[in-house]
Write a protein that holds these residues in place. Sequence first.
Motif, PDB file in Angstrom:
ATOM      1  N   LEU A 178       0.814  -1.276   0.028  1.00 11.74           N
ATOM      2  CA  LEU A 178      -0.085  -0.046   0.057  1.00 11.74           C
ATOM      3  C   LEU A 178       1.076   1.472  -0.060  1.00 11.74           C
ATOM      4  N   GLU A 179       0.632   1.968  -1.053  1.00 11.01           N
ATOM      5  CA  GLU A 179       1.608   3.453  -1.081  1.00 11.01           C
ATOM      6  C   GLU A 179       3.234   2.961  -1.061  1.00 11.01           C
ATOM      7  N   GLU A 180       3.577   2.073  -1.688  1.00 11.41           N
ATOM      8  CA  GLU A 180       4.915   1.687  -1.745  1.00 11.41           C
ATOM      9  C   GLU A 180       5.410   1.105  -0.684  1.00 11.41           C
ATOM     10  N   LYS A 181       4.492   0.741   0.366  1.00 13.06           N
ATOM     11  CA  LYS A 181       4.929   0.180   1.702  1.00 13.06           C
ATOM     12  C   LYS A 181       4.355  -1.436   1.631  1.00 13.06           C
ATOM     13  N   ALA A 182       5.221  -2.192   2.455  1.00 12.85           N
ATOM     14  CA  ALA A 182       4.690  -3.600   2.646  1.00 12.85           C
ATOM     15  C   ALA A 182       4.546  -3.990   3.825  1.00 12.85           C
ATOM     16  N   PHE A 183       3.311  -4.552   4.105  1.00 12.00           N
ATOM     17  CA  PHE A 183       2.883  -5.046   5.403  1.00 12.00           C
ATOM     18  C   PHE A 183       2.339  -6.486   5.546  1.00 12.00           C
TER      19      PHE A 183
ATOM     20  N   TRP B  95       6.856  -8.114  -8.389  1.00 12.31           N
ATOM     21  CA  TRP B  95       7.753  -7.446  -7.691  1.00 12.31           C
ATOM     22  C   TRP B  95       8.884  -7.199  -8.516  1.00 12.31           C
ATOM     23  N   ARG B  96       8.914  -7.865  -9.796  1.00 15.55           N
ATOM     24  CA  ARG B  96       9.968  -7.914 -10.778  1.00 15.55           C
ATOM     25  C   ARG B  96       9.753  -6.642 -11.790  1.00 15.55           C
ATOM     26  N   LEU B  97       8.528  -6.032 -11.835  1.00 13.14           N
ATOM     27  CA  LEU B  97       8.312  -4.781 -12.697  1.00 13.14           C
ATOM     28  C   LEU B  97       7.935  -3.704 -11.778  1.00 13.14           C
ATOM     29  N   PRO B  98       8.412  -2.522 -12.356  1.00 18.13           N
ATOM     30  CA  PRO B  98       8.141  -1.395 -11.652  1.00 18.13           C
ATOM     31  C   PRO B  98       6.838  -1.139 -11.767  1.00 18.13           C
ATOM     32  N   SER B  99       5.803  -0.749 -10.665  1.00 24.65           N
ATOM     33  CA  SER B  99       4.508  -0.369 -10.679  1.00 24.65           C
ATOM     34  C   SER B  99       4.342   1.050  -9.766  1.00 24.65           C
ATOM     35  N   LYS B 100       3.169   1.341  -9.691  1.00 24.59           N
ATOM     36  CA  LYS B 100       2.480   2.451  -8.869  1.00 24.59           C
ATOM     37  C   LYS B 100       2.765   1.957  -7.329  1.00 24.59           C
ATOM     38  N   GLU B 101       2.208   0.590  -7.160  1.00 22.69           N
ATOM     39  CA  GLU B 101       2.284   0.016  -5.940  1.00 22.69           C
ATOM     40  C   GLU B 101       3.889  -0.445  -5.442  1.00 22.69           C
ATOM     41  N   TRP B 102       4.572  -0.862  -6.459  1.00 25.30           N
ATOM     42  CA  TRP B 102       6.000  -1.125  -6.163  1.00 25.30           C
ATOM     43  C   TRP B 102       7.029  -0.762  -7.190  1.00 25.30           C
ATOM     44  N   PRO B 103       7.307   0.193  -7.027  1.00 28.82           N
ATOM     45  CA  PRO B 103       8.211   1.270  -8.116  1.00 28.82           C
ATOM     46  C   PRO B 103       9.864   0.971  -7.788  1.00 28.82           C
ATOM     47  N   TYR B 104       9.988  -0.093  -7.103  1.00 28.66           N
ATOM     48  CA  TYR B 104      11.566  -0.189  -6.635  1.00 28.66           C
ATOM     49  C   TYR B 104      12.370  -1.025  -7.863  1.00 28.66           C
ATOM     50  N   SER B 105      11.638  -1.890  -8.521  1.00 25.65           N
ATOM     51  CA  SER B 105      12.651  -2.673  -9.265  1.00 25.65           C
ATOM     52  C   SER B 105      13.029  -1.779 -10.506  1.00 25.65           C
ATOM     53  N   GLY B 106      14.452  -2.178 -10.446  1.00 24.68           N
ATOM     54  CA  GLY B 106      15.326  -1.520 -11.596  1.00 24.68           C
ATOM     55  C   GLY B 106      16.010  -0.190 -10.958  1.00 24.68           C
ATOM     56  N   GLN B 107      15.733   0.342 -10.094  1.00 23.65           N
ATOM     57  CA  GLN B 107      16.288   1.418  -9.550  1.00 23.65           C
ATOM     58  C   GLN B 107      17.589   1.091  -9.091  1.00 23.65           C
ATOM     59  N   PRO B 108      18.731   1.731  -9.355  1.00 20.69           N
ATOM     60  CA  PRO B 108      19.919   1.462  -9.268  1.00 20.69           C
ATOM     61  C   PRO B 108      20.158   1.484  -7.655  1.00 20.69           C
ATOM     62  N   GLU B 109      19.574   2.484  -7.110  1.00 18.55           N
ATOM     63  CA  GLU B 109      19.812   2.379  -5.436  1.00 18.55           C
ATOM     64  C   GLU B 109      19.339   1.310  -4.943  1.00 18.55           C
ATOM     65  N   HIS B 110      18.113   0.956  -5.334  1.00 17.49           N
ATOM     66  CA  HIS B 110      17.457  -0.322  -4.526  1.00 17.49           C
ATOM     67  C   HIS B 110      18.224  -1.631  -4.901  1.00 17.49           C
TER      68      HIS B 110
END
Length: 286
Positions: free
Chosen positions: A7-12, A178-193
């Motif tokens: 939810l909103e880029e956070k996991a619970f 989780w492999r694809l960036p999305s509104k809920e999970w935008p981290y995939s592919g980001q260099p820092e992540h």
Amino acid sequence: MIRIHVLEEKAFVWNSSDAQRIREEHRIVGTLVGALARKPQQNARLGLPLQLLPEETRLLAEKGVATLLKNLTLQPLADDAGQDPLFLEAVAAYEKEQEESYQEQLRLAGEQRKALMGTLAERIAEGRAKKRQRRGEEANPLSEPADLEPRFVFPREAMMVQLPTERTQRGQEEEVDWRLPSKEWPYSGQPEHEMRYRVFQNLWERGYYITSGSKFGGDFLVYPGDPMRFHAHFIALCMPRDAPLSLCDIISVGRLGSNVKKTVLLCSVDEDGTVAYTSLQWSGMQ
């Protein structure tokens, strides 16, 4: 399969059994962020849900022991939602349940009050008799406990309300890749992540427990065992391998580690995915 809700880029994690399994079987700690139902205004002790770092979430998903889900029913209500028969039925069922709970608490509170007044009845009657004597009134026999107690009032504001941490029935859900960036999970592919995850994964595979290191100015805190039993030994800072690091920054992070009696790890990832560590420790630190 462990169910992780995003939810909103956070996991619970809302299920207590899943939260226990994550810690005991997979050495994933997370952070409890929910208020306790009986003490919602304090933050010394927290409860479910368990919030996971993006790196913790990805590790569980990559191992195939967890799935990421988003709830499709968490949408703003339409203007005509109040006329929906299903909505009205749910509201009526909730109000009925609340009324039954109030009546039950009213009965139990009344019984407790009556028992307490029964133990104090003699003392109350004696006190009233002394007051009458001081006013010159005639003494009356001891009143019955029921006569000594005014009409019992139990305000609805004092009613305890149960706050469930999990739905009794699952709503409409959709799996998040989780492999694809999305509104809920935008981290995939980001260099820092990607860099942080490689460091997290490497430390986890070495048998360490890892938590967020934000309170010590780092990316991760690294523990030799469960954080309930051990203090962290390392503060891990993730940075690109070729990124410049000034002398002032080296002194700052080194002094930070010495003040909290921890070794600072400068962590970087090579092009082939190999993680390199550089430790900083004051020479006089024991």
